[in-house]
Write a protein that holds these residues in place. Structure first.
Motif, mmCIF file in Angstrom:
data_model
loop_
_atom_site.group_PDB
_atom_site.id
_atom_site.type_symbol
_atom_site.label_atom_id
_atom_site.label_comp_id
_atom_site.label_asym_id
_atom_site.label_seq_id
_atom_site.Cartn_x
_atom_site.Cartn_y
_atom_site.Cartn_z
ATOM 1 N N ASP A 1 0.806 -1.227 0.000
ATOM 2 C CA ASP A 1 0.000 0.000 0.000
ATOM 3 C C ASP A 1 0.834 1.269 0.000
ATOM 4 O OD1 ASP A 1 0.844 -0.588 2.592
ATOM 5 O OD2 ASP A 1 -0.810 0.498 3.512
ATOM 6 N N THR A 2 2.161 1.153 0.129
ATOM 7 C CA THR A 2 3.038 2.310 -0.038
ATOM 8 C C THR A 2 4.254 1.840 -0.842
ATOM 9 O OG1 THR A 2 4.348 1.934 1.967
ATOM 10 C CG2 THR A 2 2.363 3.274 2.208
ATOM 11 N N TYR B 1 7.825 2.104 6.530
ATOM 12 C CA TYR B 1 7.789 3.092 7.591
ATOM 13 C C TYR B 1 8.995 2.850 8.501
ATOM 14 C CZ TYR B 1 2.856 3.259 6.201
ATOM 15 O OH TYR B 1 1.693 3.354 5.497
ATOM 16 N N SER B 2 9.580 3.921 8.992
ATOM 17 C CA SER B 2 10.796 3.795 9.792
ATOM 18 C C SER B 2 10.600 2.919 11.026
ATOM 19 C CB SER B 2 11.271 5.182 10.242
ATOM 20 O OG SER B 2 11.628 5.964 9.133
ATOM 21 N N PHE B 3 9.428 3.037 11.638
ATOM 22 C CA PHE B 3 9.227 2.359 12.922
ATOM 23 C C PHE B 3 8.092 1.342 12.878
ATOM 24 C CE2 PHE B 3 11.663 6.073 14.165
ATOM 25 C CZ PHE B 3 12.580 5.514 15.030
ATOM 26 N N GLU B 4 7.843 0.744 11.705
ATOM 27 C CA GLU B 4 6.806 -0.290 11.685
ATOM 28 C C GLU B 4 7.371 -1.594 12.232
ATOM 29 O OE1 GLU B 4 5.447 -1.794 7.760
ATOM 30 O OE2 GLU B 4 7.017 -0.514 6.957
ATOM 31 N N TYR B 5 6.456 -2.511 12.541
ATOM 32 C CA TYR B 5 6.885 -3.806 13.063
ATOM 33 C C TYR B 5 7.650 -4.548 11.984
ATOM 34 C CZ TYR B 5 3.603 -2.824 16.812
ATOM 35 O OH TYR B 5 2.942 -2.238 17.866
ATOM 36 N N ASP C 1 15.170 -4.792 11.958
ATOM 37 C CA ASP C 1 15.975 -4.092 12.956
ATOM 38 C C ASP C 1 17.089 -5.007 13.458
ATOM 39 O OD1 ASP C 1 14.241 -2.024 12.695
ATOM 40 O OD2 ASP C 1 13.464 -2.089 14.733
ATOM 41 N N GLU D 1 15.627 7.667 9.727
ATOM 42 C CA GLU D 1 15.045 8.023 11.031
ATOM 43 C C GLU D 1 15.377 7.014 12.121
ATOM 44 O OE1 GLU D 1 13.121 10.518 12.214
ATOM 45 O OE2 GLU D 1 13.127 11.702 10.385
ATOM 46 N N ASN D 2 15.406 5.751 11.740
ATOM 47 C CA ASN D 2 15.602 4.680 12.719
ATOM 48 C C ASN D 2 16.969 4.047 12.496
ATOM 49 O OD1 ASN D 2 15.556 2.454 14.362
ATOM 50 N ND2 ASN D 2 13.630 1.628 13.579
ATOM 51 N N PRO D 3 17.932 4.371 13.346
ATOM 52 C CA PRO D 3 19.293 3.888 13.096
ATOM 53 C C PRO D 3 19.460 2.386 13.242
ATOM 54 C CG PRO D 3 19.167 5.003 15.214
ATOM 55 C CD PRO D 3 17.846 5.227 14.540
ATOM 56 N N ALA D 4 18.468 1.706 13.805
ATOM 57 C CA ALA D 4 18.553 0.248 13.942
ATOM 58 C C ALA D 4 17.950 -0.482 12.750
ATOM 59 C CB ALA D 4 17.846 -0.200 15.221
#
Lengths: 137, 131
Positions: A25-26, A30-34, A69, A115-118
């Motif tokens: 759908d994108t 997303y940086s912080f999705e599961y 991650d 955004e999410n360094p991990a």
């Protein structure tokens, strides 16, 4: 439904069948999705016309964006990439042998999310060749 | 609203901070006739991820945490304690809010000559979930 829609739906089915989390759908994770999670980014197509035989061969590009991650983010998606690739290559006609000719992997690119360094994001490019009769899609 | 709940929760459960300011932790503004030192916090920016037809509930906010004190040394200690409570608070649930991560961005120090209050505005970016 076009053949492109059919192929995309089949890829989703195959990857989900392998126990993977998939969405389309994108065109980005997303940086912080599961995670781990896969986004299918359906790309462009280029035709190989076969003159006089009534067929067009299309080369459909699509990417798998694989996010995971880990303390080594660039390699965190590797196990998911392996599972996805093996699932797709189990049948390079994707169970659609009436019109899909072949599947080929093209390139792997690795990055770390801004955004999410991990979060590591691996983009795997594939190309599918399929055939349609002239005048159909 | 969850960003306020999360930041208040993270700051409120930090023993080192509580030892310095007690319960003087306020959203947005100090109360009338405040007792110092104290800390305020407010949202200065924010947004959420956008899906094709619905949003996944993944949000972010820039939060300003302001320290108010009659002493620069004391203010610096409070800033350090607040930063320790918030910076890289990753994958925790605070007061029922899931926090994916939190990053310290920068501090700005200043002094009010009329009230003789030292203050520091600390900016954080928090990633959290809405239901």
């Amino acid at each position: 439904m076009t053949q492109t829609e059919t192929i995309t739906a089949q890829i989703v089915t195959i990857l989900k069948g392998a126990g993977l989390t998939v969405r389309d759908d994108t065109d980005a994770l997303y940086s912080f999705e599961y995670k781990p999670c896969i986004v299918i980014d359906v790309g462009d197509e280029l035709a190989d016309p076969v003159f006089g035989q009534g067929y067009i061969y299309w080369n459909l590009n699509f990417d798998l964006l694989i996010g995971a991650d880990g303390e080594n983010p660039k390699l965190a998606p590797e196990s998911t990439r392996k599972a996805a690739h093996e699932a797709l290559y189990a049948d390079r006609q994707l169970g659609l042998s009436d019109f899909v000719v072949d599947l080929n992997v093209k390139q792997i690119q690795r990055a770390i999310d801004a955004e999410n360094p991990a979060a590591g994001i691996t983009r795997v490019a594939y190309q599918i060749k399929y055939r349609v009769e002239e005048g159909t899609a | 609203m969850n960003e306020y709940i999360a930041v208040r929760g993270l700051l409120g459960q930090a023993g080192a901070l509580t030892a310095l300011i007690g319960t003087r932790l306020y959203p947005d503004v100090l109360p009338d006739n405040p007792v110092y030192p104290a800390v305020t916090f407010q949202k200065t920016d924010g947004g959420n991820e956008v899906g094709s037809v619905s949003n996944p509930g993944i949000c972010w906010a820039e939060m300003q945490v302001s320290t108010w004190s009659k002493s620069r040394i004391e203010a610096a200690a409070i800033v350090k304690a607040a930063s320790a409570a918030l910076d890289r608070a990753r994958l925790v649930t605070v007061a029922g809010v899931q926090v994916d991560d939190c990053f310290w961005l920068f501090d700005t120090d200043d002094h009010d000559g009329e009230t003789r209050i030292y203050f520091t505005h600390s900016k954080f970016k928090i990633h959290y979930r809405e239901p």
